[in-house]
Design an enzyme around this catalytic site. Sequence first.
Site, short mmCIF file in Angstrom:
data_model
loop_
_atom_site.label_atom_id
_atom_site.label_comp_id
_atom_site.label_asym_id
_atom_site.label_seq_id
_atom_site.Cartn_x
_atom_site.Cartn_y
_atom_site.Cartn_z
N LYS A 13 0.83 -0.94 0.09
CA LYS A 13 -0.02 0.11 0.13
C LYS A 13 0.83 1.19 -0.03
CE LYS A 13 -2.29 -1.22 3.76
NZ LYS A 13 -1.26 -2.58 4.01
N ARG A 127 11.71 -5.32 4.49
CA ARG A 127 11.47 -3.98 4.52
C ARG A 127 12.52 -3.13 5.26
NH1 ARG A 127 5.24 -1.63 5.40
NH2 ARG A 127 5.54 -2.78 7.44
N ARG A 160 11.36 -1.78 10.90
CA ARG A 160 10.39 -1.45 11.81
C ARG A 160 10.19 -2.52 12.82
NH1 ARG A 160 4.95 0.23 8.50
NH2 ARG A 160 4.07 -1.12 10.09
N ARG A 171 -0.32 -9.59 12.79
CA ARG A 171 -0.82 -8.51 12.19
C ARG A 171 -1.86 -9.04 11.07
NH1 ARG A 171 4.17 -5.52 10.67
NH2 ARG A 171 2.74 -3.95 9.48
P1 ADP Z 1 2.17 -1.92 3.21
O1 ADP Z 1 2.30 -0.28 3.18
O2 ADP Z 1 1.02 -2.62 2.55
O3 ADP Z 1 2.39 -2.39 4.49
P2 ADP Z 1 4.91 -1.53 1.80
O4 ADP Z 1 4.47 -0.77 0.74
O5 ADP Z 1 5.50 -0.85 3.02
O6 ADP Z 1 3.52 -2.26 2.47
O7 ADP Z 1 5.53 -2.88 1.22
C1 ADP Z 1 6.21 -3.58 2.13
C2 ADP Z 1 7.69 -4.28 1.59
O8 ADP Z 1 7.47 -4.95 0.32
C3 ADP Z 1 8.61 -3.12 1.26
O9 ADP Z 1 9.92 -3.49 1.47
C4 ADP Z 1 8.37 -2.86 -0.22
O10 ADP Z 1 9.57 -2.44 -0.62
C5 ADP Z 1 8.20 -4.27 -0.58
N1 ADP Z 1 7.28 -4.39 -2.06
C6 ADP Z 1 6.19 -3.54 -2.26
N2 ADP Z 1 5.75 -3.78 -3.28
C7 ADP Z 1 6.49 -4.89 -3.73
C8 ADP Z 1 6.15 -5.80 -4.95
N3 ADP Z 1 5.19 -5.76 -5.99
N4 ADP Z 1 7.17 -6.63 -5.14
C9 ADP Z 1 8.21 -6.87 -3.97
N5 ADP Z 1 8.33 -6.26 -2.99
C10 ADP Z 1 7.44 -5.14 -2.72
P1 AMP Z 2 0.96 0.51 8.84
O1 AMP Z 2 2.09 1.34 8.73
O2 AMP Z 2 -0.43 1.00 8.22
O3 AMP Z 2 1.24 -1.00 8.66
O4 AMP Z 2 0.39 0.76 10.60
C1 AMP Z 2 1.30 0.44 11.58
C2 AMP Z 2 0.67 0.27 12.68
O5 AMP Z 2 -0.17 1.37 13.08
C3 AMP Z 2 -0.76 -0.63 12.75
O6 AMP Z 2 -0.28 -2.29 13.04
C4 AMP Z 2 -1.84 -0.20 13.92
O7 AMP Z 2 -1.00 -0.60 15.00
C5 AMP Z 2 -1.46 1.15 13.60
N1 AMP Z 2 -2.44 1.78 12.63
C6 AMP Z 2 -2.41 2.33 11.68
N2 AMP Z 2 -3.52 2.59 11.02
C7 AMP Z 2 -4.43 2.28 11.98
C8 AMP Z 2 -6.03 2.45 12.02
N3 AMP Z 2 -6.74 2.99 11.06
N4 AMP Z 2 -6.49 1.52 12.98
C9 AMP Z 2 -5.89 1.53 14.05
N5 AMP Z 2 -4.54 1.31 14.29
C10 AMP Z 2 -3.98 1.66 13.07
#
Ligand code: ADP
Ligand code: AMP
Length: 217
Positions: A13, A127, A160, A171
């Site tokens: 995302k 990541r 993270r 999660r």
């Molecule tokens: P989210 O915001 O949904 O938690 P991220 O955008 O942070 O996910 O992506 C998680 C990890 O996967 C990051 O290290 C990113 O660089 C990697 N990633 C994202 N999209 C892809 C993809 N299409 N293929 C391989 N790795 C990806």
């Molecule tokens: P993310 O960066 O989106 O993976 O979010 C990291 C963490 O922030 C999650 O695991 C939750 O603990 C908290 N968080 C982010 N967005 C929300 C939401 N809309 N509602 C509740 N917790 C959230």
Amino acid sequence: MRLVLVGPPGAGKGTQAQFLAAHFAIPKIATGDLFRAHVSQETDLGLEARKYMDAGDLVPDEVTIGMVEDRLRDDDVTEGFLLDGFPRTVHQAEVLDGMLAEQGAAIDVVLELVVDDEEVVRRLSGRRTCRRCGHVWHLDFDPPSSEGRCDRCDGELFQRDDDSEDTVRHRLEVYADQTSPLIGYYGDRGLLRGVDAAGPVEDVTERATNALRRFGV
Ligand code: ADP
Ligand code: AMP
């Protein structure tokens, strides 16, 4: 365009949000990033949120919703926005609909990034995020030239706390229990567009922009 991204942690995302926000010229609002900023500034909200984030649980709705309400009052989001990580419960979605309705507005489209659990674990374990500019890298799929430094701004890269394998698996359970009901909520309203989020980042971006073509510029 008022766009919501949904999908499990690690679906990509944040990665896609960077491209889509630039492509459609709308501000990105990522609640995880907002919480992490509060945590690093050690605000009261950050200290409260951190307990839940470290455990891989959702921060309670009372805390989360207030923070998003504040952000949605800013001038830069009156014409549109991309929400990444919010809503994460049906209650949050209902409150969001209510907030927008008060302004005579509504969500235009919800993009679901679809990817399986094993791919999520692979993506999150590699990541790395830049402390300075926030850019997200992956040690195998999108590697920085040196493991600890951001190629874009030379900032320090960090892993993270909630990306350990056990916390990631928790999660994923939280996503299945509390967030996945949003798929039905938005599906029933005709707002949901699903995109296969497996494969290279650029391919996912192309599928996403195609799915959103008729909503944007
Ligand atoms: P989210 O915001 O949904 O938690 P991220 O955008 O942070 O996910 O992506 C998680 C990890 O996967 C990051 O290290 C990113 O660089 C990697 N990633 C994202 N999209 C892809 C993809 N299409 N293929 C391989 N790795 C990806
Ligand atoms: P993310 O960066 O989106 O993976 O979010 C990291 C963490 O922030 C999650 O695991 C939750 O603990 C908290 N968080 C982010 N967005 C929300 C939401 N809309 N509602 C509740 N917790 C959230």
